[in-house]
Enzyme design. Structure first.
Site, PDB file in Angstrom:
ATOM      1  N   LYS A 121       3.756  52.900   1.391  1.00 16.43           N
ATOM      2  CA  LYS A 121       3.673  51.701   2.234  1.00 16.43           C
ATOM      3  C   LYS A 121       2.248  51.289   2.586  1.00 16.43           C
ATOM      4  O   LYS A 121       1.968  50.113   2.772  1.00 16.43           O
ATOM      5  CB  LYS A 121       4.504  51.879   3.504  1.00 16.43           C
ATOM      6  CG  LYS A 121       5.998  51.808   3.238  1.00 16.43           C
ATOM      7  CD  LYS A 121       6.797  51.683   4.519  1.00 16.43           C
ATOM      8  CE  LYS A 121       8.254  51.413   4.221  1.00 16.43           C
ATOM      9  NZ  LYS A 121       8.968  52.636   3.762  1.00 16.43           N
ATOM     10  N   GLU A 129       8.504  44.589  12.144  1.00 13.68           N
ATOM     11  CA  GLU A 129       9.568  45.438  12.648  1.00 13.68           C
ATOM     12  C   GLU A 129       9.485  46.783  11.949  1.00 13.68           C
ATOM     13  O   GLU A 129       8.851  46.917  10.900  1.00 13.68           O
ATOM     14  CB  GLU A 129      10.933  44.816  12.355  1.00 13.68           C
ATOM     15  CG  GLU A 129      11.507  45.088  10.973  1.00 13.68           C
ATOM     16  CD  GLU A 129      10.779  44.374   9.844  1.00 13.68           C
ATOM     17  OE1 GLU A 129       9.987  43.439  10.133  1.00 13.68           O
ATOM     18  OE2 GLU A 129      10.997  44.762   8.684  1.00 13.68           O
ATOM     19  N   SER A 148       7.982  58.439  -3.806  1.00 17.27           N
ATOM     20  CA  SER A 148       7.413  57.404  -2.925  1.00 17.27           C
ATOM     21  C   SER A 148       6.835  57.929  -1.628  1.00 17.27           C
ATOM     22  O   SER A 148       5.950  57.304  -1.042  1.00 17.27           O
ATOM     23  CB  SER A 148       8.483  56.342  -2.630  1.00 17.27           C
ATOM     24  OG  SER A 148       9.655  56.938  -2.111  1.00 17.27           O
TER      25      SER A 148
HETATM   26  C1  LIG Z   1      10.245  52.666   3.191  1.00 15.88           C
HETATM   27  C2  LIG Z   1      10.379  53.690   2.133  1.00 15.88           C
HETATM   28  C3  LIG Z   1      11.142  53.446   0.967  1.00 15.88           C
HETATM   29  C4  LIG Z   1      11.972  52.212   0.747  1.00 15.88           C
HETATM   30  O1  LIG Z   1      11.275  51.026   0.638  1.00 15.88           O
HETATM   31  P1  LIG Z   1      11.094  50.248  -0.750  1.00 15.88           P
HETATM   32  O2  LIG Z   1      10.568  48.931  -0.321  1.00 15.88           O
HETATM   33  O3  LIG Z   1      12.431  50.179  -1.410  1.00 15.88           O
HETATM   34  O4  LIG Z   1      10.127  51.031  -1.552  1.00 15.88           O
HETATM   35  C5  LIG Z   1      11.158  54.413  -0.022  1.00 15.88           C
HETATM   36  N1  LIG Z   1      10.483  55.579   0.112  1.00 15.88           N
HETATM   37  C6  LIG Z   1       9.750  55.845   1.222  1.00 15.88           C
HETATM   38  C7  LIG Z   1       9.042  57.143   1.307  1.00 15.88           C
HETATM   39  C8  LIG Z   1       9.666  54.909   2.267  1.00 15.88           C
HETATM   40  O5  LIG Z   1       8.953  55.200   3.351  1.00 15.88           O
END
Ligand SMILES: *Cc1c(COP(=O)(O)O)cnc(C)c1O
Length: 407
Positions: free
Chosen positions: A94, A116, A383
């Protein structure tokens, strides 16, 4: 090196085929046009690009490595690689778009970033970017989530952000969106609403995708260097879809690469409210200012949704994913809560990496591909890291994995 697909879509009105666009009150229409114009300038401006590249390298710690998960590969019979977004500053992908949005806001002369947050991950990343760039930051959060996600609330406060409780309705993410939106409508001039995924009205799905596309641009080079070729498969989890678009964008025109998005099947795909499998079970509709697949209840309103991963808990999805699904370029499948938790422990215990529960959906999907007989390479986007999830996982699932209550 720029991917041509990136520039082909969306069109000038923000459409990816029939999806996307901008369905917002007239007061916001001119503001979105202004943001789109400012972004267009920024992305061509060498000074903006150099500054963002500097922050990616020296603040976030990019490039994030690719790790060949040899133990997992040996056990499951496919060659599994992880793109390590979990190693970024603040622990997830993010920060990539939050820094982009913060620099854009600064350039536009805005004073305050607002957003938010559900579990607090977007809030923490945005508060971090705001502190660095020197902007005020208001984060709207449901009262229930404020109780549940206390450590992230503390982080945001330490970083200097205001955390503003949403006290109506179910007091969770949807109410936080309502409150942030209301505040934005009151003053769209000195504030900017920094959307947390590839969703919302144009230009946000395009802009957030572009900021995140660093993931795939790096991964393509790194994978070539490691193996001499391209991966046979890409996998990413899909909530709003930003980490997935970040990985996929650089590979969309490489037909030999199969691309997979993993949606949350939650507790059951057969029961409304028990999953958030938008592309798998939804239909086209409009919410939060854009057209995309969405999960509707019998009145056509957004369904209640569930996933064990709060970051995947959303009844719509980025419009480009809807386009890619209809075009047949990306396969979207599902992973249940239990499969994700299993993958959470599998990666922790075989590779020494504790993934976010969101990312565990991508891990589980890769393991499914391998179990179905895939023998080639799979590059999955890790992610985020699982620090935020450990208490929850141990409390709810610990005894199934040999961990007695620690409290
Ligand atoms: C917020 C989040 C997601 C989901 O958001 P996307 O916009 O679908 O990428 C996925 N993995 C992590 C670690 C997150 O914090």
């Amino acid at each position: 090196m720029q991917n041509t697909f990136e520039h082909a879509l969306p069109d000038a009105q923000g459409y990816f085929g029939e999806y996307g666009g901008s369905f917002i009150p007239p007061q916001l229409e001119s503001i979105m046009i202004e943001i789109a114009a400012a972004y267009e300038e920024c992305r061509k401006d060498p000074a903006f690009r150099t500054e963002l590249a500097r922050l990616y390298k020296h603040f976030v710690g990019r490039p994030s490595p690719i790790f060949h998960a040899e133990n997992l590969s040996a056990k499951y019979g496919a060659d599994i690689y992880l793109k390590r977004e979990d190693l970024n500053h603040t622990g997830a992908h993010k920060i990539n778009h939050c820094l982009g949005e913060a620099l854009l806001a600064k350039k536009m002369g805005k004073k305050k970033l607002i957003a938010e947050t559900g579990a607090g991950q977007h809030g923490v990343a945005l508060a971090t970017a705001a502190a660095l760039v020197g902007l005020e930051c208001d984060i709207y959060m449901g009262e229930v989530d404020i109780q549940k996600e206390h450590p992230n609330v503390v982080r945001m406060r330490i970083l200097g952000a205001n955390v503003i409780p949403a006290t109506h309705g179910r007091k969770t993410l949807k109410e936080a969106v309502d409150s942030a939106f209301e505040a934005y409508m009151k003053d769209p001039v000195s504030q900017i609403y920094a959307i947390g995924s590839v969703v919302g009205p144009h230009p946000f799905p395009m802009m957030v995708r572009d900021f995140q596309s660093i993931i795939g641009n790096e991964a393509k080079e790194q994978f070539k260097e490691m193996t001499g070729g391209l991966p046979d498969n890409l996998v990413a989890c899909v909530g709003g879809g930003s980490n997935a678009m970040g990985l996929f964008t650089a590979f969309l025109e490489d037909d030999e690469v199969a691309i997979h998005g993993a949606e949350p099947a939650g507790r059951s795909l057969n029961v409304e409210g028990e999953h958030a499998a938008t592309l798998t079970l939804g239909e086209p509709g409009i919410m939060h200012g854009f057209k995309s697949y969405m999960l509707k209840d019998k009145d056509g309103e957004p369904q209640e949704v569930h996933s064990v991963a709060s970051g995947l808990d959303y009844p719509s999805v980025g419009p480009q994913h809807s386009y890619l699904k209809d075009a047949g370029r990306v396969n979207y499948g599902t992973v249940s809560d239990d499969e994700a938790i299993d993958a959470f422990f599998e990666l922790s215990r075989l590779e020494g990496i504790i993934p976010a529960i969101e990312s565990s959906h991508a891990v589980a999907y890769a393991l499914k591909l391998a179990k179905q007989g895939e023998k080639g390479s799979i590059l999955l986007n890790l992610s985020g890291r699982g620090d935020k999830d450990i208490d929850f996982v141990v409390e709810h699932y610990g005894k199934d994995y040999g961990i007695e209550s620690l409290i």
